[in-house]
Write a protein that holds these residues in place. Structure first.
Motif, PDB file in Angstrom:
ATOM      1  N   ILE A 138       0.778  -1.233   0.017  1.00  0.00           N
ATOM      2  CA  ILE A 138       0.015   0.283  -0.018  1.00  0.00           C
ATOM      3  C   ILE A 138       0.815   1.146  -0.014  1.00  0.00           C
ATOM      4  CG2 ILE A 138      -1.677   1.270   1.426  1.00  0.00           C
ATOM      5  CD1 ILE A 138      -2.885  -1.322   2.195  1.00  0.00           C
ATOM      6  N   LEU A 139       1.793   1.262   0.789  1.00  0.00           N
ATOM      7  CA  LEU A 139       2.782   2.478   0.768  1.00  0.00           C
ATOM      8  C   LEU A 139       3.419   2.637  -0.581  1.00  0.00           C
ATOM      9  CD1 LEU A 139       4.325   2.033   4.239  1.00  0.00           C
ATOM     10  CD2 LEU A 139       3.299   4.250   3.411  1.00  0.00           C
ATOM     11  N   ALA A 140       3.961   1.287  -1.267  1.00  0.00           N
ATOM     12  CA  ALA A 140       4.652   1.658  -2.834  1.00  0.00           C
ATOM     13  C   ALA A 140       3.612   2.305  -3.634  1.00  0.00           C
ATOM     14  CB  ALA A 140       4.873   0.231  -3.121  1.00  0.00           C
ATOM     15  N   ALA A 141       2.223   2.160  -3.415  1.00  0.00           N
ATOM     16  CA  ALA A 141       1.123   2.623  -4.184  1.00  0.00           C
ATOM     17  C   ALA A 141       1.173   4.033  -3.939  1.00  0.00           C
ATOM     18  CB  ALA A 141      -0.129   1.901  -4.053  1.00  0.00           C
ATOM     19  N   GLN A 142       1.026   4.135  -2.464  1.00  0.00           N
ATOM     20  CA  GLN A 142       1.154   5.806  -2.261  1.00  0.00           C
ATOM     21  C   GLN A 142       2.130   6.648  -2.477  1.00  0.00           C
ATOM     22  OE1 GLN A 142      -1.497   7.187  -0.972  1.00  0.00           O
ATOM     23  NE2 GLN A 142      -0.552   9.122  -0.436  1.00  0.00           N
ATOM     24  N   GLU A 143       3.209   6.046  -2.443  1.00  0.00           N
ATOM     25  CA  GLU A 143       4.442   6.941  -3.058  1.00  0.00           C
ATOM     26  C   GLU A 143       4.234   7.182  -4.450  1.00  0.00           C
ATOM     27  OE1 GLU A 143       9.336   6.152  -3.501  1.00  0.00           O
ATOM     28  OE2 GLU A 143       8.206   4.533  -2.336  1.00  0.00           O
ATOM     29  N   ILE A 144       3.933   6.327  -5.127  1.00  0.00           N
ATOM     30  CA  ILE A 144       3.623   6.863  -6.389  1.00  0.00           C
ATOM     31  C   ILE A 144       2.602   7.913  -6.933  1.00  0.00           C
ATOM     32  CG2 ILE A 144       2.765   5.911  -9.125  1.00  0.00           C
ATOM     33  CD1 ILE A 144       3.980   3.185  -8.110  1.00  0.00           C
ATOM     34  N   THR A 145       1.372   7.666  -5.910  1.00  0.00           N
ATOM     35  CA  THR A 145       0.504   8.673  -5.912  1.00  0.00           C
ATOM     36  C   THR A 145       1.010  10.034  -5.504  1.00  0.00           C
ATOM     37  OG1 THR A 145      -1.146   6.806  -5.373  1.00  0.00           O
ATOM     38  CG2 THR A 145      -1.895   9.129  -4.985  1.00  0.00           C
ATOM     39  N   SER A 175       2.891   5.553 -15.752  1.00  0.00           N
ATOM     40  CA  SER A 175       4.321   5.304 -16.404  1.00  0.00           C
ATOM     41  C   SER A 175       5.572   5.362 -15.213  1.00  0.00           C
ATOM     42  CB  SER A 175       4.511   6.411 -17.126  1.00  0.00           C
ATOM     43  OG  SER A 175       4.514   7.833 -16.639  1.00  0.00           O
ATOM     44  N   HIS A 176       5.107   5.383 -13.791  1.00  0.00           N
ATOM     45  CA  HIS A 176       6.028   5.635 -13.025  1.00  0.00           C
ATOM     46  C   HIS A 176       5.889   4.298 -11.815  1.00  0.00           C
ATOM     47  CE1 HIS A 176       6.717   9.548 -14.471  1.00  0.00           C
ATOM     48  NE2 HIS A 176       7.828   9.711 -14.043  1.00  0.00           N
ATOM     49  N   GLY A 177       5.481   3.249 -12.462  1.00  0.00           N
ATOM     50  CA  GLY A 177       5.382   2.125 -11.441  1.00  0.00           C
ATOM     51  C   GLY A 177       4.189   1.380 -11.152  1.00  0.00           C
ATOM     52  N   ALA A 178       2.998   2.157 -11.506  1.00  0.00           N
ATOM     53  CA  ALA A 178       1.707   1.762 -11.284  1.00  0.00           C
ATOM     54  C   ALA A 178       1.471   0.697 -12.070  1.00  0.00           C
ATOM     55  CB  ALA A 178       0.727   2.699 -11.026  1.00  0.00           C
ATOM     56  N   ASP A 179       0.766  -0.577 -11.547  1.00  0.00           N
ATOM     57  CA  ASP A 179       0.229  -1.758 -12.591  1.00  0.00           C
ATOM     58  C   ASP A 179      -0.884  -1.119 -13.014  1.00  0.00           C
ATOM     59  OD1 ASP A 179       2.287  -3.422 -11.642  1.00  0.00           O
ATOM     60  OD2 ASP A 179       1.052  -3.850 -10.083  1.00  0.00           O
ATOM     61  N   ASP A 180      -1.741  -0.190 -12.378  1.00  0.00           N
ATOM     62  CA  ASP A 180      -2.974   0.400 -12.892  1.00  0.00           C
ATOM     63  C   ASP A 180      -3.141   1.524 -11.934  1.00  0.00           C
ATOM     64  OD1 ASP A 180      -5.170   0.613 -14.224  1.00  0.00           O
ATOM     65  OD2 ASP A 180      -5.997  -1.450 -14.016  1.00  0.00           O
ATOM     66  N   ILE A 181      -4.191   2.308 -12.109  1.00  0.00           N
ATOM     67  CA  ILE A 181      -4.847   3.145 -11.392  1.00  0.00           C
ATOM     68  C   ILE A 181      -6.063   2.648 -10.270  1.00  0.00           C
ATOM     69  CG2 ILE A 181      -4.535   5.255 -12.970  1.00  0.00           C
ATOM     70  CD1 ILE A 181      -7.444   5.148 -13.696  1.00  0.00           C
ATOM     71  N   SER A 182      -6.240   3.119  -9.111  1.00  0.00           N
ATOM     72  CA  SER A 182      -7.026   2.486  -8.288  1.00  0.00           C
ATOM     73  C   SER A 182      -8.600   2.665  -8.515  1.00  0.00           C
ATOM     74  CB  SER A 182      -6.794   3.129  -6.779  1.00  0.00           C
ATOM     75  OG  SER A 182      -5.590   2.884  -6.423  1.00  0.00           O
ATOM     76  N   PHE A 183      -8.852   3.686  -9.373  1.00  0.00           N
ATOM     77  CA  PHE A 183     -10.223   3.711  -9.609  1.00  0.00           C
ATOM     78  C   PHE A 183     -10.345   4.926 -10.568  1.00  0.00           C
ATOM     79  CE2 PHE A 183      -8.998   6.057  -5.741  1.00  0.00           C
ATOM     80  CZ  PHE A 183      -9.485   7.326  -6.039  1.00  0.00           C
ATOM     81  N   GLU A 184     -11.258   5.138 -11.123  1.00  0.00           N
ATOM     82  CA  GLU A 184     -11.657   6.526 -12.129  1.00  0.00           C
ATOM     83  C   GLU A 184     -11.180   7.621 -11.450  1.00  0.00           C
ATOM     84  OE1 GLU A 184     -12.018   6.288 -15.322  1.00  0.00           O
ATOM     85  OE2 GLU A 184     -11.959   4.073 -15.279  1.00  0.00           O
ATOM     86  N   THR A 185      -9.870   8.338 -11.793  1.00  0.00           N
ATOM     87  CA  THR A 185      -9.514   9.451 -11.107  1.00  0.00           C
ATOM     88  C   THR A 185     -10.668  10.681 -11.356  1.00  0.00           C
ATOM     89  OG1 THR A 185      -7.290   9.070 -11.753  1.00  0.00           O
ATOM     90  CG2 THR A 185      -7.789  11.227 -11.256  1.00  0.00           C
ATOM     91  N   ILE A 186     -10.955  11.353 -10.139  1.00  0.00           N
ATOM     92  CA  ILE A 186     -11.467  12.607  -9.797  1.00  0.00           C
ATOM     93  C   ILE A 186     -10.911  13.900 -10.162  1.00  0.00           C
ATOM     94  CG2 ILE A 186     -13.382  13.726  -8.548  1.00  0.00           C
ATOM     95  CD1 ILE A 186     -13.962  10.921  -7.228  1.00  0.00           C
TER      96      ILE A 186
END
Length: 355
Positions: A138-145, A175-186
């Motif tokens: 989760i932290l790895a995903a948050q770092e990209i966010t 393009s910076h490490g995410a396998d996907d986005i978590s949900f449709e960005t708002i």
């Protein structure tokens, strides 16, 4: 696997066999991602029945679970039931479709089906408390966010549309490490920001607009979730006051999170504060929700949540105030519950940013 062993050992006494068909729960308990398959759990052994597309990889990677090449789901499940002398079958009542349930019930006429929430409740309870490995993902995903947020601050300017902001965030995360986005960005601005889950439009950003961005990345099946509201140019006094009220409410919510409290108790702290500030009815959604392999999972921080927070749960704290026809503000962090409070997994600046 530890998770699968826990599920097997904690099967309610009245349930002899649990059947899991949802992709997320199959992946959670086996560590293997697939679009199809059936995980069968008895008190003695677990089986993953999976088709030819995945069989070789699954057999090589999955431990603590017998991988079976799919031929006929019903017949193979029946063999397992007979081998383990099962009489009662439970399904994921929150996730199985009526058609799937009826197909099983029509075929397995000699077996009883447990239609209580016991099996689903057990799965949810296991998933709610995150392991250190899960928190790491989760932290790895948050770092990209958070890097995406830093990037978008240099992209935002008058004339750029909401859709362009959302697209830029998505492209950066992917393009910076995410396998996907978590949900449709708002990404909603101006009057559109008064809609908590508004859809990005072709509206261009204008001087004096609030811009609320709710977005997240997914890494190895785990999600992040963050919301930040910024202002284009300078805010009015009313906008500044609204923002500071939300920020103060969010700080109060973070301070209220603690193991042993009900989700309802945490939500009430912020909701009562907003009411005291004269914003009755302007906070129309829950304070937060669990995050993990799904972007919305248990527990919830809501006015009705009776779930008792436990050490290791990951939840969002995301209060917002929305004034129809004017604007809205939301600020969201993710935290992990600790014995005496919480540890914030979000490190982005929260003071009002004027661009």
């Amino acid at each position: 696997m530890l998770r699968l062993n826990q599920l097997m050992q904690q099967l309610p006494r009245e349930i002899d066999c649990g059947v899991i068909m949802s992709p997320t729960n199959r992946q959670y308990f086996t560590g293997f991602s697939s679009s199809a398959g059936m995980l069968v759990v008895t008190k003695e052994q677990a089986y993953l029945i999976i088709d030819f597309r995945y069989y070789e990889k699954a057999a090589r990677e999955i431990q603590g679970c017998q991988v079976v090449l799919l031929e006929d789901y019903n017949k193979q499940l029946e063999e397992i039931l007979k081998k383990h002398q099962c009489k009662t079958i439970a399904v994921e009542i929150e996730r199985v479709t009526l058609a799937e349930y009826l197909r099983l019930k029509d075929y397995f006429t000699d077996y009883a089906f447990d239609t209580t929430s016991a099996f689903s409740d057990l799965i949810n309870q296991l998933r709610m408390v995150k392991t250190p490995d899960e928190i790491y993902e989760i932290l790895a995903a948050q770092e990209i966010t958070e890097k995406a947020f830093d990037h978008i601050l240099n992209f935002i300017k008058p004339g750029v549309t909401e859709k362009q902001v959302a697209f830029e965030l998505d492209q950066y995360m992917r393009s910076h490490g995410a396998d996907d986005i978590s949900f449709e960005t708002i990404a909603v601005s101006g009057k559109n920001s008064s809609s908590p889950h508004g859809t990005p439009t072709e509206k261009p950003l204008e001087s004096g607009d609030f811009l609320t961005m709710d977005f997240g990345a997914m890494v190895h099946g785990y999600h992040s979730d963050m919301t930040r509201t910024v202002v284009i140019d300078k805010p009015t006094e009313e906008m500044e006051h609204l923002y500071q009220t939300v920020l103060e409410g969010q700080k109060m919510g973070l301070e209220a999170v603690c193991a042993g409290k009900k989700g309802q108790e945490v939500d009430n702290v912020v909701r009562e504060y907003f009411d005291q500030q004269g914003y009755q009815g302007a906070f129309g959604h829950s304070l937060g929700h669990g995050v993990g392999m799904e972007i919305h999972e248990q527990p919830n921080l809501s006015p009705r949540s009776q779930t008792i927070l436990q050490k290791g749960m990951v939840v969002t704290v995301e209060p917002g105030l929305y004034l129809p026809g004017k604007f809205g503000v939301r600020i969201e962090d993710m935290v992990v519950v600790t014995e005496n409070g919480c540890r914030n997994l979000t490190n982005c600046k929260k003071e009002l940013i004027c661009l």
